[in-house]
Design a protein around this motif. Sequence first.
Motif, PDB file in Angstrom:
ATOM      1  N   SER A  81       0.871  -1.168   0.000  1.00 29.81           N
ATOM      2  CA  SER A  81       0.000   0.000   0.000  1.00 29.81           C
ATOM      3  C   SER A  81       0.907   1.217   0.000  1.00 29.81           C
ATOM      4  CB  SER A  81      -0.894  -0.008   1.236  1.00 29.81           C
ATOM      5  OG  SER A  81      -1.664   1.161   1.292  1.00 29.81           O
ATOM      6  N   ASP A  84      -1.932   5.697  -1.321  1.00 28.48           N
ATOM      7  CA  ASP A  84      -3.340   5.365  -1.556  1.00 28.48           C
ATOM      8  C   ASP A  84      -3.540   4.471  -2.774  1.00 28.48           C
ATOM      9  OD1 ASP A  84      -4.223   6.791   0.679  1.00 28.48           O
ATOM     10  OD2 ASP A  84      -4.289   8.662  -0.460  1.00 28.48           O
ATOM     11  N   ALA A  86      -2.853   0.341  -4.212  1.00 29.37           N
ATOM     12  CA  ALA A  86      -2.570  -1.025  -3.777  1.00 29.37           C
ATOM     13  C   ALA A  86      -1.879  -1.770  -4.908  1.00 29.37           C
ATOM     14  CB  ALA A  86      -3.861  -1.739  -3.392  1.00 29.37           C
TER      15      ALA A  86
END
Length: 125
Positions: A81, A84, A86
């Motif tokens: 992560s 913001d 992934a």
Amino acid sequence: MILLNTLTLPAGLLWSDEFEVTAITQSIRRRLDGGLTVYPRQLTSGRPITLEATPDHWLTRADARELLTMAAVVGGVFDLSLRDQAFVVAFRHHDHPALDLKPMIDFDFPADSDPVIGTIKLMTL
């Protein structure tokens, strides 16, 4: 905050190759008539993610040991992560060294909280 699986890394690590990525690759073949045939393809994985710990934003020795443990997993796949976003990543062992870490100060009796700087090389899967 940067999270690699369950390891929380300092938020200020530099993502040095964030914009050094291309979404398209191509191969070119020369035809017998002298012309070119171009084969473009969209890249879906393999984006490099290089995180740099600097004297301003450093890791701890405990972080470095955990990263060494993670990098030692053959075929290891990890969740990242970052900003913001992934990603599913692996260490870039083909781009040796995948981890290039060193203590900022070499103490005789190092503590887990001592600062470590260097580079973490990952790639998306």
